[in-house]
Design an enzyme around this catalytic site. Structure first.
Site, mmCIF file in Angstrom:
data_model
loop_
_atom_site.group_PDB
_atom_site.id
_atom_site.type_symbol
_atom_site.label_atom_id
_atom_site.label_comp_id
_atom_site.label_asym_id
_atom_site.label_seq_id
_atom_site.Cartn_x
_atom_site.Cartn_y
_atom_site.Cartn_z
ATOM 1 N N ARG A 169 0.852 -1.205 0.000
ATOM 2 C CA ARG A 169 0.000 0.000 0.000
ATOM 3 C C ARG A 169 0.880 1.245 0.000
ATOM 4 O O ARG A 169 0.600 2.218 -0.708
ATOM 5 C CB ARG A 169 -0.932 0.002 1.220
ATOM 6 C CG ARG A 169 -1.941 -1.128 1.214
ATOM 7 C CD ARG A 169 -3.000 -0.954 2.278
ATOM 8 N NE ARG A 169 -2.537 -1.179 3.635
ATOM 9 C CZ ARG A 169 -2.535 -2.355 4.265
ATOM 10 N NH1 ARG A 169 -2.987 -3.440 3.643
ATOM 11 N NH2 ARG A 169 -2.115 -2.474 5.517
ATOM 12 N N LYS A 175 -12.639 14.381 5.354
ATOM 13 C CA LYS A 175 -13.751 13.875 4.554
ATOM 14 C C LYS A 175 -14.591 12.904 5.359
ATOM 15 O O LYS A 175 -14.059 12.089 6.127
ATOM 16 C CB LYS A 175 -13.211 13.160 3.315
ATOM 17 C CG LYS A 175 -14.300 12.887 2.285
ATOM 18 C CD LYS A 175 -13.948 11.758 1.364
ATOM 19 C CE LYS A 175 -14.296 10.430 1.987
ATOM 20 N NZ LYS A 175 -14.075 9.292 1.086
ATOM 21 N N LYS A 178 -18.962 17.212 -1.677
ATOM 22 C CA LYS A 178 -18.508 16.114 -2.546
ATOM 23 C C LYS A 178 -19.719 15.238 -2.875
ATOM 24 O O LYS A 178 -20.031 14.291 -2.129
ATOM 25 C CB LYS A 178 -17.405 15.298 -1.854
ATOM 26 C CG LYS A 178 -16.961 14.084 -2.655
ATOM 27 C CD LYS A 178 -15.642 13.502 -2.191
ATOM 28 C CE LYS A 178 -15.344 12.218 -2.962
ATOM 29 N NZ LYS A 178 -14.000 11.711 -2.789
HETATM 30 C C1 5MM Z 1 -11.314 6.037 -2.258
HETATM 31 O O1 5MM Z 1 -12.467 5.432 -1.683
HETATM 32 C C2 5MM Z 1 -13.024 6.124 -0.566
HETATM 33 C C3 5MM Z 1 -13.062 5.287 0.650
HETATM 34 O O2 5MM Z 1 -13.939 4.228 0.582
HETATM 35 P P1 5MM Z 1 -14.038 3.177 1.820
HETATM 36 O O3 5MM Z 1 -14.322 3.945 3.063
HETATM 37 O O4 5MM Z 1 -15.170 2.317 1.392
HETATM 38 O O5 5MM Z 1 -12.755 2.464 1.894
HETATM 39 C C4 5MM Z 1 -14.384 6.739 -0.949
HETATM 40 O O6 5MM Z 1 -15.023 7.380 0.117
HETATM 41 C C5 5MM Z 1 -14.098 7.742 -2.014
HETATM 42 O O7 5MM Z 1 -13.320 8.803 -1.479
HETATM 43 C C6 5MM Z 1 -15.337 8.342 -2.641
HETATM 44 O O8 5MM Z 1 -16.415 7.454 -2.712
HETATM 45 C C7 5MM Z 1 -14.975 8.742 -4.069
HETATM 46 O O9 5MM Z 1 -14.410 7.623 -4.721
HETATM 47 P P2 5MM Z 1 -14.962 7.207 -6.154
HETATM 48 O O10 5MM Z 1 -14.236 5.931 -6.472
HETATM 49 O O11 5MM Z 1 -16.451 7.050 -6.016
HETATM 50 O O12 5MM Z 1 -14.577 8.373 -7.051
#
Ligand code: 5MM
Length: 341
Positions: A45, A136, A221
């Protein structure tokens, strides 16, 4: 740079730059790595994220900030440099995911509520010391009309939590990114997405107002207004843009400096084309840019595939997608630029 919340928020959405959402929790990054056949370990990672953060062209020209996960904000690069310092050296702002994920909402099958408020004040103080200047929190609103999902209770609980999170962030000198994601996974049509998104954003701004959150120091967002993936319909960028902007004009105050979209499972170029169409029908009262996870990272993940010999290819793929989305944030993207690359 200035530490005023308003200035940090304005910098996040300035000049066609956008956010790299690299805040996948351990479970989500494992799913992404499974696709490319890479074992998810602390080192893999770190190697992957270090590759992205050291992509000079993308980071200095197109990326205003990076959303990190708790592990990453504390991690060091292979040479011992904190990853946060690499991000700062590129001119981008480090940010942090502070929610603890969406959990089933008791009494409402199919609905979830995002948790993480307990101890948040103390965690924010710690993240500020580690360098985070924005945070966020993602609320997840699914659509399943056959089950009455989402319920008004779910929208109320999620937007109330977002408002309490946002107020705590501002108290800590951190800009809250407020993410109420209406999922695009269902069978619903674009009109249903519009209605559910409108109910969610209307309630969200009621709650933010009641919590005395200073809107000038926030970023929204959201999802775009789209048909569900299982509906079989792919909407034209013009329709997505018209419905998404109509929604925001009805619900998002002009005091909000910027809107940074999630990609939500759209194809890479689809997310770019839709963002471009949204900006092409401006001017708008807010800056509209990207805060993509998958739509920025799917291509570099594939190109890298866990091999040190592929770092340059991964960085080139990241630079290309960041460049395309930067142009879309300015309404200057063309499909021919994808083919040329
Ligand atoms: C990058 O993924 C973020 C974290 O997800 P998990 O908490 O499920 O691990 C997610 O919140 C992300 O920042 C947003 O959904 C935007 O990502 P996408 O892939 O929808 O652009």
């Amino acid at each position: 740079m200035s530490e005023r919340l308003e200035d940090i928020a304005a910098a996040i959405v300035a000049n066609g730059k956008g956010l790299l959402a690299a805040d996948e929790s351990s479970g989500t990054i494992k799913k992404r790595f499974d696709v490319i056949g890479v074992e998810s370990t602390a080192d893999s990672r770190r190697d992957y994220r270090e590759m992205m953060f050291r992509t000079k062209d993308a980071m200095t020209r197109y990326i205003s900030g990076v959303i990190l996960y708790d592990e990453t904000i504390r991690q060091k690069a292979a040479d011992g440099t904190p990853l946060v310092d690499i991000i700062k050296a590129s001119g981008a702002i480090p940010g942090i995911k502070v929610d603890a994920g969406a959990k089933p909402l008791a009494g409402f099958p199919g609905d979830t509520v995002t948790e993480g408020l307990d101890g948040l004040r103390e965690r924010l103080a710690d993240y500020y010391k580690l360098g985070a200047r924005f945070a966020k929190w993602r609320a997840v609103i699914d659509i399943d009309t056959t089950r009455g999902v989402p319920s008004a209770t779910s929208i109320g609980a999620n937007t109330h939590a977002l408002a309490r999170y946002a107020a705590l962030c501002q108290e800590a000198g951190i800009v809250p990114i407020v993410e109420p994601e209406v999922l695009m996974d269902g069978t619903h049509d674009i009109g249903t997405c519009y209605e559910v998104s409108k109910a969610t954003l209307t309630k969200l701004y009621d709650e933010l107002y009641a919590a005395r959150v200073v809107l000038e120091g926030t970023i929204l967002k959201p999802n775009m207004v789209l048909s569900g993936k299982k509906s079989g319909t792919v909407d034209s960028p013009e329709e997505v843009a018209a419905k998404t902007i109509k929604l925001f004009r009805e619900t998002v105050p002009a005091a909000v400096p910027g809107i940074a979209f999630l990609s939500g499972g759209q194809e890479d170029e689809e997310a770019t084309a839709n963002l471009n169409a949204i900006n092409a029908i401006g001017p708008h009262p807010w800056k509209l840019t990207f805060s993509y996870g998958r739509a920025l990272q799917a291509a570099p993940q594939k190109a890298w595939s866990g091999k040190a010999s592929n770092v340059a290819a991964g960085q080139a793929a990241f630079t290309h997608r960041a460049h395309m989305n930067h142009l879309a944030a300015l309404g200057k993207w063309k499909a021919s630029l994808e083919q040329a690359a």
